[in-house]
Design a protein around this motif. Structure first.
Motif, PDB file in Angstrom:
ATOM      1  N   LEU A   1     -35.381 -11.875 100.551  1.00  0.00           N
ATOM      2  CA  LEU A   1     -35.647 -11.692  99.128  1.00  0.00           C
ATOM      3  C   LEU A   1     -37.145 -11.584  98.817  1.00  0.00           C
ATOM      4  O   LEU A   1     -37.534 -10.777  97.962  1.00  0.00           O
ATOM      5  CB  LEU A   1     -35.023 -12.841  98.325  1.00  0.00           C
ATOM      6  CG  LEU A   1     -33.497 -12.793  98.166  1.00  0.00           C
ATOM      7  CD1 LEU A   1     -33.019 -13.986  97.350  1.00  0.00           C
ATOM      8  CD2 LEU A   1     -33.052 -11.493  97.518  1.00  0.00           C
TER       9      LEU A   1
ATOM     10  N   GLY B   1     -38.885  -8.602  96.775  1.00  0.00           N
ATOM     11  CA  GLY B   1     -39.762  -8.825  95.633  1.00  0.00           C
ATOM     12  C   GLY B   1     -41.063  -8.066  95.762  1.00  0.00           C
ATOM     13  O   GLY B   1     -41.571  -7.475  94.784  1.00  0.00           O
TER      14      GLY B   1
ATOM     15  N   ARG C   1     -33.440 -11.605  91.265  1.00  0.00           N
ATOM     16  CA  ARG C   1     -33.435 -12.549  92.382  1.00  0.00           C
ATOM     17  C   ARG C   1     -32.415 -13.663  92.158  1.00  0.00           C
ATOM     18  O   ARG C   1     -31.733 -14.102  93.096  1.00  0.00           O
ATOM     19  CB  ARG C   1     -34.830 -13.142  92.563  1.00  0.00           C
ATOM     20  CG  ARG C   1     -34.970 -14.021  93.795  1.00  0.00           C
ATOM     21  CD  ARG C   1     -36.377 -14.554  93.916  1.00  0.00           C
ATOM     22  NE  ARG C   1     -36.686 -15.492  92.834  1.00  0.00           N
ATOM     23  CZ  ARG C   1     -37.900 -15.984  92.614  1.00  0.00           C
ATOM     24  NH1 ARG C   1     -38.916 -15.614  93.384  1.00  0.00           N
ATOM     25  NH2 ARG C   1     -38.105 -16.832  91.618  1.00  0.00           N
TER      26      ARG C   1
END
Length: 498
Positions: free
Chosen positions: A17, A21, A148
């Motif tokens: 993740l 990002g 997220r």
């Protein structure tokens, strides 16, 4: 094995993740060209510099995430229930943990301010142009936090499912931290504002006023037009779910009459129908259980419903209690059949609860008597003590019962029996078979010779853990089917000398 692979894949993806990002950050930097034409080299510098913002955000994400994954790792090594409950709570908290670090918000916002200030100076715009880019950068970061959060929830589901399989019911109680209404309000209006900002950049002219109008108009549309359908949509889903939860709680308390109203034609309506079908099945199972409890002893009925006994039966040591009514033939000749049946039922109404109180079960009613067994279907090491205590209480209850005309005799004997299904062609009874049962009937028959209410065999006396204050021996009693006389014992309070 497949589920373990799913968990490993989910954890690996979860750790990607921060990389995702950073890609979102680079993309937001590239969107600058919508507002300010610039050489490719400067555009790349702005895109790469955006990594500082999203890299800092990723660094703030790592700490709380790693702490919770350590709890999961502990459970994966031990697989104990205590560690499972802690792991479930830790994993369920993964989407929320980074959002609770309040100091991260001003830190990341400061990075966004620095990034936008650097970008404005890099492309040679006046300082007030900062107001052109900062809102969009801030909205993009907030959008990433939302994405997220939802991605984390998706990735942890197989992990939570695996842990839940090892948890007893009630070990963890989930709390609705983010309601469905709030989820929808975050998932739709927020991105709409970002879309409005992008559209303003595409249409131009690239001025602060144009961007402000685009952002303001999209925010107004989101608040005035989009939010209300989202609230109505959330209510159309949460209201039936509230009915389902309330109904499930009532079923948990034993109320199987509850039904959930079917108020929609979507998946929630299908769920309500499935819930009602489930409660119908539970009521049917309860009806069968109650029927079993009426025509079978409840202990035996529960044993059968849980999957036993086996057709071959199980060899157990038990104490059999045989009770019979003395002089019943003459008694039945002098009274109407209805009165005879009522008298027997009154007698058994006294006897059966006492047998159950000592965790025995009534194996069968035999005309004017009954056979009770202690130590089956569940083994009891003190079955002899329980049987004798029950016999003494039965004798005392019958003696004290007002208007009770029937006189009883009780015989006790212990030994090995086979406890299991007796029958064939699909029709079975749960019963105990063995010489110990036959001897108990013979011991009861001997009460007619000795005049005692309760007699027990030598085998039962030897198995007693706590022998009564005094047992009177009745030696030389001939039992039918036995070649040699035996010694029986009568409790003092219920002997013929009383």
């Amino acid at each position: 094995m497949a589920r373990t692979i799913d968990i490993a894949f989910g954890i690996r993806t979860l750790r990607l993740l921060p990389v995702l990002g950073c890609l979102v950050g680079v993309g937001s930097g590239l969107l600058t060209i919508l507002f300010v034409p610039m050489p490719f080299g400067r555009l790349c510098v702005i895109a790469v510099s955006s990594l500082l913002v999203y890299g800092g955000d990723a660094a703030l994400w790592v700490g709380p995430t790693r702490a919770r994954l350590r709890v999961l790792d502990t459970w994966s090594r031990t697989h104990t229930r205590a560690d499972a409950a802690a792991a479930w709570r830790a994993v369920a908290d993964l989407p929320f943990a980074p959002l609770r670090r309040r100091f991260s918000y001003p830190l990341v916002i400061a990075l966004i301010v620095a990034w936008n200030s650097f970008g404005v100076r890099l492309v040679g715009l006046p300082p007030q142009a900062f107001l052109l880019f900062f809102p969009g950068s801030l909205l993009t970061w907030l959008y990433w936090l939302l994405v997220r959060f939802y991605l984390t929830e998706v990735l942890i589901r197989p992990v939570l499912a695996e842990i839940s399989a090892e948890l007893p019911n009630g070990a963890v109680v989930p709390v609705a931290r983010l309601t469905l209404s709030r989820r929808l309000l975050l998932a739709v209006p927020g991105p709409l504002v970002i879309v409005g900002t992008v559209v303003a950049g595409l249409v131009g002219p690239h001025t602060i006023v144009t961007i402000a109008v685009g952002v303001g108009a999209s925010a107004l549309v989101a608040a005035a037009i989009i939010s209300w359908p989202m609230v109505l949509l959330a209510n159309s889903m949460t209201a039936p779910m509230a009915h389902l939860r309330a109904a499930a709680e009532r079923i948990g308390t034993g109320d199987l009459t509850v039904r959930v109203p079917i108020v929609s034609v979507d998946e929630v309506g299908v769920l309500a129908h499935a819930f009602n079908t489930m409660t119908d099945g539970l009521r049917e199972r309860e009806r069968i259980r109650m029927a079993f409890g009426t025509y079978l002893d409840p202990a035996v009925a529960e044993h059968i419903l849980r999957g036993g006994p086996a057709l071959a039966g199980a060899e157990l040591e038990v104490t059999a209690l045989f009770l019979d009514v003395r002089g019943f033939t003459g008694y039945a000749e002098q009274r109407p059949a209805r009165e005879v049946v009522a008298s027997l039922n009154d007698l058994f109404e006294l006897v059966v609860p006492i047998v159950r109180r000592y965790e025995g079960h009534v194996d069968k009613f035999v005309g004017d008597g009954l056979l009770a067994v202690f130590g089956a279907p569940l083994p009891r090491p003190d079955h002899a003590d329980r049987a004798l205590a029950a016999a003494l209480d039965v004798a005392a209850a019958v003696r004290r019962a007002p208007g009770q005309e029937l006189q009883i005799g009780i015989g006790l004997n212990s030994g090995q029996v086979i406890a299991g299904n007796i029958g064939g062609a699909g029709r079975f009874d749960y019963s105990v078979i063995g010489d110990a049962v036959n001897v108990a009937a013979r011991v009861e028959a001997a009460t007619r010779e000795t005049g005692d209410t309760v007699l027990l065999s030598e085998h039962t006396r030897r198995l007693l853990h706590a022998e009564p204050d005094e047992l009177i021996a009745r030696p030389g009693i001939a039992l039918k089917g036995k070649t040699a006389p035996v010694t029986l014992y009568a409790p003092t309070n219920f002997s013929s000398a009383d």
